[in-house]
Design an enzyme around this catalytic site. Structure first.
Site, mmCIF file in Angstrom:
data_model
loop_
_atom_site.group_PDB
_atom_site.id
_atom_site.type_symbol
_atom_site.label_atom_id
_atom_site.label_comp_id
_atom_site.label_asym_id
_atom_site.label_seq_id
_atom_site.Cartn_x
_atom_site.Cartn_y
_atom_site.Cartn_z
ATOM 1 N N ASP A 80 0.849 -1.202 0.000
ATOM 2 C CA ASP A 80 0.000 0.000 0.000
ATOM 3 C C ASP A 80 0.882 1.249 0.000
ATOM 4 O OD1 ASP A 80 -2.415 1.421 2.357
ATOM 5 O OD2 ASP A 80 -2.394 1.431 0.161
ATOM 6 N N HIS A 81 0.592 2.173 -0.915
ATOM 7 C CA HIS A 81 1.311 3.451 -0.989
ATOM 8 C C HIS A 81 2.834 3.272 -1.089
ATOM 9 C CE1 HIS A 81 -2.120 6.086 -0.592
ATOM 10 N NE2 HIS A 81 -2.562 5.307 0.360
ATOM 11 N N ASP A 102 2.821 5.023 -5.589
ATOM 12 C CA ASP A 102 2.020 6.235 -5.396
ATOM 13 C C ASP A 102 2.873 7.466 -5.683
ATOM 14 O OD1 ASP A 102 0.156 7.730 -2.592
ATOM 15 O OD2 ASP A 102 0.567 8.389 -4.651
ATOM 16 N N HIS A 208 -9.334 5.024 -2.142
ATOM 17 C CA HIS A 208 -8.598 5.170 -0.894
ATOM 18 C C HIS A 208 -9.431 5.996 0.084
ATOM 19 C CE1 HIS A 208 -4.391 3.742 -1.840
ATOM 20 N NE2 HIS A 208 -5.034 3.591 -2.984
ATOM 21 N N GLY A 209 -9.028 5.948 1.364
ATOM 22 C CA GLY A 209 -9.719 6.778 2.352
ATOM 23 C C GLY A 209 -11.192 6.453 2.428
ATOM 24 N N ALA A 210 -11.521 5.165 2.410
ATOM 25 C CA ALA A 210 -12.937 4.755 2.295
ATOM 26 C C ALA A 210 -13.558 4.344 3.616
ATOM 27 C CB ALA A 210 -13.063 3.610 1.297
ATOM 28 N N ASN A 251 -10.141 0.538 0.078
ATOM 29 C CA ASN A 251 -9.142 0.505 1.152
ATOM 30 C C ASN A 251 -9.762 0.898 2.486
ATOM 31 O OD1 ASN A 251 -7.497 0.074 -1.028
ATOM 32 N ND2 ASN A 251 -5.930 1.543 -0.429
ATOM 33 N N THR A 252 -9.593 0.008 3.484
ATOM 34 C CA THR A 252 -10.105 0.267 4.835
ATOM 35 C C THR A 252 -9.002 0.023 5.852
ATOM 36 O OG1 THR A 252 -12.301 -0.496 4.142
ATOM 37 C CG2 THR A 252 -11.884 -0.370 6.516
ATOM 38 N N ASP A 253 -8.653 1.055 6.598
ATOM 39 C CA ASP A 253 -7.626 0.950 7.633
ATOM 40 C C ASP A 253 -8.142 1.569 8.941
ATOM 41 O OD1 ASP A 253 -4.130 2.117 7.892
ATOM 42 O OD2 ASP A 253 -5.296 0.631 9.000
#
Ligand SMILES: O=C(COP(=O)(O)O)NO
Ligand SMILES: [Ca+2]
Ligand code: NA
Ligand SMILES: [Zn+2]
Length: 305
Positions: A80-81, A102, A208-210, A251-253
């Site tokens: 990721d990234h 990225d 992203h940022g979801a 994407n979920t973090d």
């Protein structure tokens, strides 16, 4: 079984559902995500950031790749990234099956050049690539159009970018942003822009940022002693609409972190005498698993393995 990101995402876009990319930094998150995927018969992407690679090292990467190989559902192991060519090479060496480069903060030509270079290396060893165009930043609906264009993904540029780089899937900026505070109230998601991008870019699209940052989770975190300012996430209806328009990887973090930490705080708060890590990491693992299962239901990936 361990598969490439494209094997998972091509099917998802073609059949109109989303697949979760869940960040992991340790054993408990990895177990929670994979158990959820197997119980829900859902494909899944295990995402490791460069910070996770630094924190966990080979203990983490070897565990994640080995468990992905043994999993009864399709699993991709994803960087990721990725911020550099060298970082991507490290992930390729560890057996990752999907890598993100990225370079969305760079100018267009730099992003194209750097992404192309990663695509050549990754494709040479059978690994697929996520690239990014546009600047992820929560924006308000009233933001001036030209400012929106400066930030959000330009559909025509996206077409050219994907043709020139050969990237396999594309992270787009349509109004989401990382972390627990994504804008006042319900963040503005530019669905018309996404629809236009999807018309011009047949490749799977990435959001992203979801994270949803659900209020009940924020309250639980606070009640357990956590401190967090005004928090808001992406509305479930906006996630479903984005998937219907072409988003295949979500994407979920943040949601997983909030759940895990709320439970650790809660368990320790209730049992001041406890000092067996399994007694407070175990319940936290279960909380992460529940969040992952509910995200898979929202994305429509249940039963798709
Ligand atoms: O995009 C993300 C995670 O976003 P969240 O902070 O919304 O979970 N990881 O790459
Ligand atoms: Ca970026
Ligand atoms: Na990613
Ligand atoms: Zn991200």
């Amino acid at each position: 079984m361990l598969v490439t990101g494209l094997e998972i995402l091509r099917k998802a876009r073609a059949e109109g559902y989303g697949v979760g990319a869940f960040n992991t930094n340790n054993m408990e998150f990895t177990q929670a995500i994979l158990e959820a995927a197997e119980e829900m018969k859902s494909p899944v992407i295990l995402a490791l950031s460069e910070g996770a690679m630094k924190y966990g090292g080979r203990a983490l990467t070897r565990m994640v790749v080995a468990l992905a190989q043994e999993a009864r559902v399709p699993v991709a192991v994803h960087l990721d990234h990725g911020s550099s060519y060298e970082s991507v090479l490290k992930a390729l060496r560890e057996g990752f099956t999907s890598v993100m480069i990225d370079k969305s903060h760079e100018d267009f030509e730099t992003n194209v050049r750097e992404t192309k270079r990663v695509v050549e290396a990754a494709h040479a060893v059978g690994v697929t690539v996520e690239a990014e165009l546009g600047r992820l930043a929560g924006i308000e609906e009233h933001v001036a159009v030209d400012e929106k264009d400066a930030l959000l993904t330009n559909p025509e540029e996206a077409r050219i970018f994907m043709e020139r780089t050969g990237a396999d899937y594309l992270a787009v900026a349509i109004g989401t942003s990382h972390g627990a505070y994504k804008g006042k109230g319900r963040p503005f998601i530019d669905h018309p822009r996404l629809a236009r991008i999807a018309e011009l870019v047949p490749a799977p699209l990435v959001l992203h940022g979801a994270s949803a940052v659900p209020q009940e989770l924020v309250e639980r975190f606070r009640a357990a002693g956590g401190e967090i300012g005004e928090a808001s996430g992406i509305h479930p209806e906006d996630i479903k609409k984005a998937i219907s328009l072409g988003i295949a990887k979500i994407n979920t973090d943040t949601d997983l972190r909030l759940a895990f930490t709320a439970l650790v705080r809660e368990t320790l708060g209730k049992n001041p005498k406890e000092f067996d890590p399994r007694k407070y990491l175990g319940p936290a693992r279960e909380a992460v698993k529940e969040v992952v299962k509910s995200r898979m239901e929202l994305f429509g990936s249940v039963g798709r393995a």
